[in-house]
Design a protein around this motif. Structure first.
Motif, PDB file in Angstrom:
ATOM      1  N   VAL A  42       0.837  -1.207   0.000  1.00 43.98           N
ATOM      2  CA  VAL A  42       0.000   0.000   0.000  1.00 43.98           C
ATOM      3  C   VAL A  42       0.869   1.253   0.000  1.00 43.98           C
ATOM      4  O   VAL A  42       0.655   2.186  -0.797  1.00 43.98           O
ATOM      5  CB  VAL A  42      -0.936  -0.004   1.222  1.00 43.98           C
ATOM      6  CG1 VAL A  42      -1.673   1.339   1.327  1.00 43.98           C
ATOM      7  CG2 VAL A  42      -1.942  -1.140   1.130  1.00 43.98           C
ATOM      8  N   PHE A  43       1.870   1.298   0.882  1.00 43.70           N
ATOM      9  CA  PHE A  43       2.726   2.481   0.986  1.00 43.70           C
ATOM     10  C   PHE A  43       3.523   2.698  -0.302  1.00 43.70           C
ATOM     11  O   PHE A  43       3.686   3.834  -0.744  1.00 43.70           O
ATOM     12  CB  PHE A  43       3.690   2.348   2.164  1.00 43.70           C
ATOM     13  CG  PHE A  43       3.018   2.274   3.510  1.00 43.70           C
ATOM     14  CD1 PHE A  43       1.700   2.642   3.671  1.00 43.70           C
ATOM     15  CD2 PHE A  43       3.716   1.815   4.626  1.00 43.70           C
ATOM     16  CE1 PHE A  43       1.072   2.568   4.909  1.00 43.70           C
ATOM     17  CE2 PHE A  43       3.113   1.739   5.861  1.00 43.70           C
ATOM     18  CZ  PHE A  43       1.785   2.113   6.013  1.00 43.70           C
ATOM     19  N   ARG A  44       4.010   1.606  -0.909  1.00 44.31           N
ATOM     20  CA  ARG A  44       4.766   1.753  -2.158  1.00 44.31           C
ATOM     21  C   ARG A  44       3.853   2.265  -3.266  1.00 44.31           C
ATOM     22  O   ARG A  44       4.274   3.086  -4.102  1.00 44.31           O
ATOM     23  CB  ARG A  44       5.392   0.417  -2.548  1.00 44.31           C
ATOM     24  CG  ARG A  44       6.297   0.485  -3.753  1.00 44.31           C
ATOM     25  CD  ARG A  44       7.528   1.345  -3.521  1.00 44.31           C
ATOM     26  NE  ARG A  44       8.437   0.784  -2.533  1.00 44.31           N
ATOM     27  CZ  ARG A  44       9.626   1.309  -2.246  1.00 44.31           C
ATOM     28  NH1 ARG A  44      10.043   2.402  -2.869  1.00 44.31           N
ATOM     29  NH2 ARG A  44      10.394   0.759  -1.319  1.00 44.31           N
ATOM     30  N   GLY A  45       2.620   1.799  -3.280  1.00 46.97           N
ATOM     31  CA  GLY A  45       1.667   2.320  -4.256  1.00 46.97           C
ATOM     32  C   GLY A  45       1.401   3.799  -4.053  1.00 46.97           C
ATOM     33  O   GLY A  45       1.290   4.564  -5.025  1.00 46.97           O
ATOM     34  N   LEU A  46       1.314   4.226  -2.793  1.00 47.01           N
ATOM     35  CA  LEU A  46       1.105   5.649  -2.501  1.00 47.01           C
ATOM     36  C   LEU A  46       2.287   6.490  -2.971  1.00 47.01           C
ATOM     37  O   LEU A  46       2.105   7.622  -3.437  1.00 47.01           O
ATOM     38  CB  LEU A  46       0.881   5.843  -0.996  1.00 47.01           C
ATOM     39  CG  LEU A  46      -0.441   5.307  -0.434  1.00 47.01           C
ATOM     40  CD1 LEU A  46      -0.487   5.467   1.081  1.00 47.01           C
ATOM     41  CD2 LEU A  46      -1.624   6.020  -1.079  1.00 47.01           C
ATOM     42  N   VAL A  47       3.494   5.943  -2.851  1.00 43.02           N
ATOM     43  CA  VAL A  47       4.676   6.654  -3.340  1.00 43.02           C
ATOM     44  C   VAL A  47       4.565   6.884  -4.839  1.00 43.02           C
ATOM     45  O   VAL A  47       4.808   7.996  -5.343  1.00 43.02           O
ATOM     46  CB  VAL A  47       5.964   5.864  -3.027  1.00 43.02           C
ATOM     47  CG1 VAL A  47       7.180   6.602  -3.591  1.00 43.02           C
ATOM     48  CG2 VAL A  47       6.137   5.668  -1.536  1.00 43.02           C
ATOM     49  N   LEU A  48       4.198   5.834  -5.560  1.00 46.75           N
ATOM     50  CA  LEU A  48       4.091   5.946  -7.014  1.00 46.75           C
ATOM     51  C   LEU A  48       2.976   6.915  -7.411  1.00 46.75           C
ATOM     52  O   LEU A  48       3.110   7.666  -8.385  1.00 46.75           O
ATOM     53  CB  LEU A  48       3.847   4.566  -7.618  1.00 46.75           C
ATOM     54  CG  LEU A  48       4.997   3.556  -7.427  1.00 46.75           C
ATOM     55  CD1 LEU A  48       4.581   2.172  -7.926  1.00 46.75           C
ATOM     56  CD2 LEU A  48       6.259   4.028  -8.143  1.00 46.75           C
ATOM     57  N   LEU A  49       1.877   6.885  -6.662  1.00 50.32           N
ATOM     58  CA  LEU A  49       0.797   7.830  -6.939  1.00 50.32           C
ATOM     59  C   LEU A  49       1.240   9.263  -6.649  1.00 50.32           C
ATOM     60  O   LEU A  49       0.921  10.193  -7.413  1.00 50.32           O
ATOM     61  CB  LEU A  49      -0.432   7.486  -6.088  1.00 50.32           C
ATOM     62  CG  LEU A  49      -1.222   6.244  -6.502  1.00 50.32           C
ATOM     63  CD1 LEU A  49      -2.294   5.933  -5.458  1.00 50.32           C
ATOM     64  CD2 LEU A  49      -1.862   6.450  -7.881  1.00 50.32           C
TER      65      LEU A  49
END
Length: 345
Positions: A152-159
Motif C-alpha cells: 500500500v505504501f509503495r503504491g502511494l509513493v508511485l501515486l
C-alpha cells in the motif's frame, strides 16, 4: 537426632541452587560472547579486508559515504530493533521511508527545509501508527499486516510522484548529508545521538522494561499489569518515525527521489538487527549491536561497489549475512534452552 538428616537435605538443596546459579551465570556469559562475536568478528574481518584489498577504501570520500549510508540504515534499524524486541516485524519500512522521502522533498520545495523535515518525519510516524493500529486493534499478525502495508505504501509513493523523480531545490537541505562537525558527517552524529537516546530509554526508563517484558513473555507481561497493545503500538510508531527520519536524510543525500528508492530496505534492517544481537524471538533490544551491524553492511556494499562487483551480488552478500545472523540467533536460543533444563556444565 532428626535434625541431622534435615540439615544434610538443606545443604544438598543449597548446593544444587549454587550449581544452578553457576550454570546460569556461565550460560549467560556464553550467550553474551556469542552476541558480541556475531557482529564484531565480521565487522573486524570486513574492515581489515577492505583496508588491504579494496582500492580507495580508506579515502576520505569513501569513509564519508560509508558513514552516511550506515547512519541512515542504523536509524531505521533502531525502530526495527524495537519492533523485533516485542516479537513483531515491520516489512513496510522501505516503502515508508520512500514515501517519507518523497513527501519531504516536495514539502522542502514548497515550504522550506525545516517544514519539509518535520513533514517527512510526521509522515513516517503516521505510517507506523497505521501499522500499530492494524496489529493491535484488528489483531492482524505483524508479518501479514506490514506485508500488506508495504504494498500500500509503495503504491502511494508511485501515486504521489506520478512515476517521475522529485528534485530537491534547496541547497541548504541537500547540504545536511554532506556537512560535518570536526570531520564527522552530521547524519552519523545524528545516528549516534539517537542511538544513545534509545539506549537510555530502553535501559533506564519504564518503557524499556515493558519492552523487555513483552518480548520475553507477553502473557506474563499482561499478568503484571503491562498494556501489551500500548507497547506494541508505540513500537510500530517509533519504527515509522525512524523510517521518516531516514527518509528525510535520504532525500538530502540523493537530492532527487522517486518511487523506487529504499527498495529492499526491510531486509537490510532485519539483517542488522538480528546480527546486532536482538533475537527474533523477542526480548532485550541491542541498539549498539544494530549500529555496528549497520556500519558492517555499509562497508560491505561500499567495498563491492569499489571493486566494480555487479549489484546483484550485493543481494547475495545480504542474504548470506542474514543467514549468518539467523544462525547466530538460533545458537543463542539453543544455549538458553540448554541452560533452562540444566544441561550446560
Amino acid at each position: 537426632m532428626p535434625e541431622a538428616p534435615t540439615t544434610a537435605a538443606a545443604a544438598l538443596v543449597a548446593d544444587e541452587r549454587a550449581r544452578s546459579a553457576e550454570r546460569a551465570r556461565r550460560a549467560d556469559h556464553r550467550r553474551r560472547l556469542m552476541q558480541n562475536a556475531g557482529v564484531l568478528i565480521p565487522f573486524l574481518l570486513v574492515l581489515v579486508a577492505g583496508l588491504l584489498v579494496v582500492p580507495n577504501f580508506s579515502s576520505s570520500s569513501n569513509v564519508t559515504n560509508v558513514l552516511v549510508n550506515a547512519a541512515i540504515l542504523a536509524i531505521v534499524g533502531y525502530g526495527m530493533t524495537l519492533v523485533i524486541a516485542v516479537r513483531g516485524i515491520d516489512l513496510s519500512v522501505g516503502s515508508a521511508q520512500a514515501l517519507a522521502a518523497c513527501v519531504a522533498a516536495a514539502a522542502v520545495n514548497a515550504a522550506g527545509p525545516l517544514v519539509g523535515a518535520l513533514v517527512g518525519i510526521g509522515v513516517g510516524a503516521g505510517l507506523g501508527l497505521v501499522n500499530g493500529l492494524i496489529v493491535t486493534q484488528l489483531r492482524v499478525p505483524g508479518f501479514i499486516a506490514t506485508l500488506s502495508t508495504m504494498s500500500v505504501f509503495r503504491g502511494l509513493v508511485l501515486l504521489f510522484t506520478g512515476g517521475a523523480p522529485i528534485m530537491v531545490a534547496s541547497v541548504g537541505f541537500k547540504s545536511v548529508s554532506t556537512s560535518s562537525v570536526l570531520g564527522v558527517p552530521v547524519p552519523f552524529l545524528l545516528a549516534v545521538v539517537l542511538g544513545a537516546a534509545a539506549v537510555f530509554v530502553l535501559g533506564r526508563m519504564r518503557f524499556g522494561k515493558h519492552v523487555v517484558a513483552v518480548g520475553d513473555n507477553p502473557e506474563a507481561a499482561v499478568d503484571t499489569g503491562i498494556s501489551v497493545n500500548r507497547v506494541l503500538l508505540w513500537a510500530y510508531l517509533v519504527a515509522g518515525a525512524s523510517a521518516g527520519v531516514g527518509g528525510v536524510l535520504l532525500a538530502s543525500q540523493l537530492g532527487a527521489v522517486n518511487g523506487s528508492v529504499a527498495s529492499g530496505l526491510e531486509l537490510q534492517a532485519i539483517a542488522i538487527v538480528v546480527l546486532g544481537g536482538t533475537s527474533m524471538a523477542g526480548g532485550r533490544p541491542r541498539i549498539a549491536g544494530t549500529f555496528v551491524a549497520a556500519l558492517l553492511l555499509s562497508m560491505i556494499n561500499s567495498g563491492l561497489n569499489l571493486l566494480n562487483v555487479p549489484s546483484f551480488y550485493q543481494y547475495v552478500a545480504l542474504g548470506a549475512l542474514l543467514v549468518f545472523a539467523l544462525s547466530i540467533d538460533g545458537a543463542q536460543r539453543a544455549a538458553v534452552r540448554r541452560m533452562l533444563v540444566g544441561r550446560i556444565s
